[in-house]
Design an enzyme around this catalytic site. Structure first.
Site, short mmCIF file in Angstrom:
data_model
loop_
_atom_site.label_atom_id
_atom_site.label_comp_id
_atom_site.label_asym_id
_atom_site.label_seq_id
_atom_site.Cartn_x
_atom_site.Cartn_y
_atom_site.Cartn_z
N LEU A 1 -6.82 6.06 -6.68
CA LEU A 1 -6.27 5.53 -5.43
C LEU A 1 -6.36 4.02 -5.44
O LEU A 1 -7.44 3.47 -5.68
CB LEU A 1 -7.07 6.04 -4.22
N HIS A 2 -5.25 3.34 -5.18
CA HIS A 2 -5.31 1.89 -5.07
C HIS A 2 -4.30 1.29 -4.11
O HIS A 2 -4.42 0.14 -3.73
CB HIS A 2 -5.11 1.25 -6.45
N ARG A 3 -3.30 2.07 -3.69
CA ARG A 3 -2.24 1.47 -2.87
C ARG A 3 -2.76 1.16 -1.47
O ARG A 3 -3.45 1.97 -0.85
CB ARG A 3 -1.04 2.41 -2.78
N PRO A 4 -2.43 -0.04 -0.94
CA PRO A 4 -2.92 -0.43 0.38
C PRO A 4 -2.64 0.60 1.46
O PRO A 4 -3.47 0.81 2.35
CB PRO A 4 -2.17 -1.75 0.65
N ASP B 1 -1.94 7.85 -6.64
CA ASP B 1 -0.85 7.11 -5.97
C ASP B 1 -0.26 6.08 -6.91
O ASP B 1 0.47 5.18 -6.49
CB ASP B 1 -1.33 6.47 -4.66
#
Length: 375
Positions: free
Chosen positions: A210-213, A291
């Site tokens: 997970l990394h998307r804002p 993501d």
């Protein structure tokens, strides 16, 4: 001599430029300058990848570090302009869709230097994504557009791009994967995580990234995802290489309870992994939840079932040809889709057209044809 300058800034860029750098060794008539913007500056996010991919030390590191999108983009433009003026490349290569991609392309074009965009034409049609803005603007000002899948060709044509600028060449990310898969299989990570069986194969486990804002900066969304994945983690290990920003938000939102503690239950947190360790971990997984666009592509070629934790994907080929499902961020939907996969485990390996490990040679052939008259 033909002078090329390529710009990378974040982990996915390194995987995309590595096959190009390797292919350039076969072309002594080309000199190449590799510029690292420093957008990803943490050793775990940057340095390890250069070592794993056999990339040379960058010729220039702009060392821009973190900042808002505006600050980071502006700082890259300020710092790369004198590099371009000194080296004066015949063409600038940019890859992917990060801030470094757009900043380098915009600076080059304003100096009259043509730009080639590798991984052009991808569209999520979600302008709330910073990457979508970067993609569209970079494509609009690039001279050569190297496309990974048919949807990219269709998107660019619909946007009025002339056909002679569009080249369907395949996927350099897959070049990188196929080149390193055998080496990644020797990684000790599966033994370290105690999932490799004494005989052959591994016990069932999952991988989460997970990394998307939109997923990690909203406490309710992040909690929903972690609660759903915790349901899977109650049945088998789910390993979670955590981006520093994501870890910080998990702590600040009070969500550490979803991560495995001393009793071993819950999602298993890991530090960010190098390329070879991460590839090895994904290759043997029963399911991957992500993501990340690049992970969607890699799991498609590996045949590993993938759940994309977004409402859209700019890589529809991974759904049409591969093992990817776009399930959004609703916890019930995530859990239902995951359990359906785990009840019927199977590998489905069907590569999209031209995902054959030969994208880099195709790109270099086109670049040479375009640039030779400019020498």
């Amino acid at each position: 001599m033909i002078r090329l300058l390529s710009v990378v800034g974040a982990r996915p860029n390194f995987m995309k430029i590595a096959p190009i750098v390797a292919e350039l060794k076969r072309h002594p008539a080309i000199t190449h300058c590799l510029v690292h913007s420093g957008q990803h500056y943490d050793e775990l996010l940057s340095g390890n990848f250069f070592a794993d991919l056999g990339l040379p030390k960058p010729d220039v590191n702009l060392e821009v570090g973190s900042g808002s999108h505006a600050v980071q983009t502006a700082e890259i433009m300020k710092r790369i302009e004198p590099v371009l003026l000194e080296y004066m490349p015949h063409m600038v290569l940019v890859v992917g869709d990060v801030n470094s991609t757009l900043a380098a392309a915009l600076t080059a074009v304003k100096l009259g230097i043509p730009v080639a965009h590798i991984e052009a034409g991808l569209r999520s049609f979600d302008m709330a994504m910073p990457e979508e803005i970067n993609r569209k603007l970079t494509d609009a000002i690039s001279t050569l557009l190297f496309v990974t899948e048919h949807s990219g060709v269709e998107n660019l044509r619909r946007e009025g791009v002339s056909t002679e600028r569009i080249f369907l060449v395949g996927n350099v990310m897959i070049d990188c994967l196929l080149r390193h898969r055998e080496l990644a299989a020797k990684s000790p990570i599966l033994d370290r995580l105690r999932v490799r069986r004494n005989g052959s194969g591994c016990r069932a486990y999952g991988v989460l990234t997970l990394h998307r804002p939109s997923n990690v900066d909203d406490s309710k969304t992040l909690q929903g995802i972690l609660s759903a994945v915790s349901g899977i983690a109650a049945e088998m290990p789910v390993f979670f290489p955590i981006h520093p920003r994501t870890r910080k938000n998990i702590e600040s939102f009070g969500l550490l309870r979803y991560l495995a503690g001393a009793d071993g239950t819950g999602i298993v947190p890991l530090d960010p992994l190098g390329y070879l360790d991460f590839l090895s971990l994904n290759d043997a997984a029963s399911i991957v939840l992500t993501d990340s666009g690049g992970v969607q592509e890699e799991t498609t070629v590996l045949g590993v079932p993938c759940l994309t934790l977004r409402e859209n994907t700019e890589r529809p080929a991974t759904v049409e040809h591969g093992s990817n499902q776009v399930v959004g961020v609703n916890p019930e939907r995530i859990l239902e889709a995951a359990r359906s996969i785990l009840m019927n485990p199977r590998r489905m390996v069907q590569r999209p057209p031209l995902w054959d490990g030969k994208a880099a040679p195709r790109i270099l052939s086109i670049l040479l044809e375009y640039l030779q008259p400019l020498q």
